[in-house]
Design an enzyme around this catalytic site. Sequence first.
Site, PDB file in Angstrom:
ATOM      1  N   CYS A 118      10.001 -12.615  -3.547  1.00 44.18           N
ATOM      2  CA  CYS A 118       8.633 -12.145  -3.341  1.00 44.18           C
ATOM      3  C   CYS A 118       7.881 -13.223  -2.559  1.00 44.18           C
ATOM      4  CB  CYS A 118       8.009 -11.836  -4.697  1.00 44.18           C
ATOM      5  SG  CYS A 118       6.299 -11.277  -4.699  1.00 44.18           S
ATOM      6  N   ASP A 130       8.605  -1.427   2.070  1.00 41.95           N
ATOM      7  CA  ASP A 130       7.796  -2.449   1.399  1.00 41.95           C
ATOM      8  C   ASP A 130       6.485  -2.633   2.161  1.00 41.95           C
ATOM      9  OD1 ASP A 130       6.694  -4.694   0.252  1.00 41.95           O
ATOM     10  OD2 ASP A 130       8.530  -5.887   0.330  1.00 41.95           O
ATOM     11  N   HIS A 170      10.284  -3.429  -3.579  1.00 44.51           N
ATOM     12  CA  HIS A 170       9.800  -4.799  -3.685  1.00 44.51           C
ATOM     13  C   HIS A 170       9.938  -5.286  -5.137  1.00 44.51           C
ATOM     14  CE1 HIS A 170       7.333  -8.242  -2.436  1.00 44.51           C
ATOM     15  NE2 HIS A 170       6.821  -8.181  -3.642  1.00 44.51           N
TER      16      HIS A 170
END
Length: 251
Positions: A134, A189, A221
């Site tokens: 992330c 995403d 994601h």
Amino acid sequence: MSTLSRTSVEIATADGTADAYLVHPDDGQAHPGVLMYQDAFGLRPHLKAMADRLAESGYTVLVPNVFYRHGSAPVVELPEFIDMEARPDIVEKIVPVMESLTPDLIERDAGAYLAWLADAAPVADGPVGITGYCMGARLALYTAGTHADRVAAAAGFHGGWLAGEAPDSPHLLAGRVTAELYFAHADDDPSMPEEQVDRLEQALTEAGVKHRCEVYEGAHHGYTQSDTAAYNPAAAERHWTELLALFARTL
């Protein structure tokens, strides 16, 4: 399965002290160092379990709390299972903390983490590997670009805003990267739309960086994080295969 040594450590930085998790095979030997960058939810049991799995393959893994300026981990109290749709309050608390971690602070902190690894007895001599999740994928790219002499390989998984239009976007550091890179984007995403995927690929290619970028179709994601609603077991295992192969080639 290796017997592991697990400990909490403190890392002195220019702005204070970062708490961190360190894990390595408990065999009295030095092993290649890996810097693992957290996702937005931070240093927690799941991330420590990921570090343990990596250490079992013969690495000394450091997982710093990159939000240390806001307190020791966990900076934001989290449920055992994280569902952002059910708990929008978590996002509201985390976003300002994420946004406070500017590129200059990332570079400065990365220098402290890498220096700590270079001096740590369980870490073998030589450059390290990085893996980030992330927001950690951004940190991995920033670190590979700003501390190129210390990084042999860097990987990012379901990263966001890796190649935006801001003047400090991490992809603009491509020309300074000497490490081998691997990025595995999440499918559909919003934080890494197709134009950014293409822009990152173009930047790395034009800079001559050895790299591979892929989109994991059907994986959302956060697909590596088993304590979240975004977890995708097949994509997570694919991530392990690619990450371990990258480190086997480079470290």
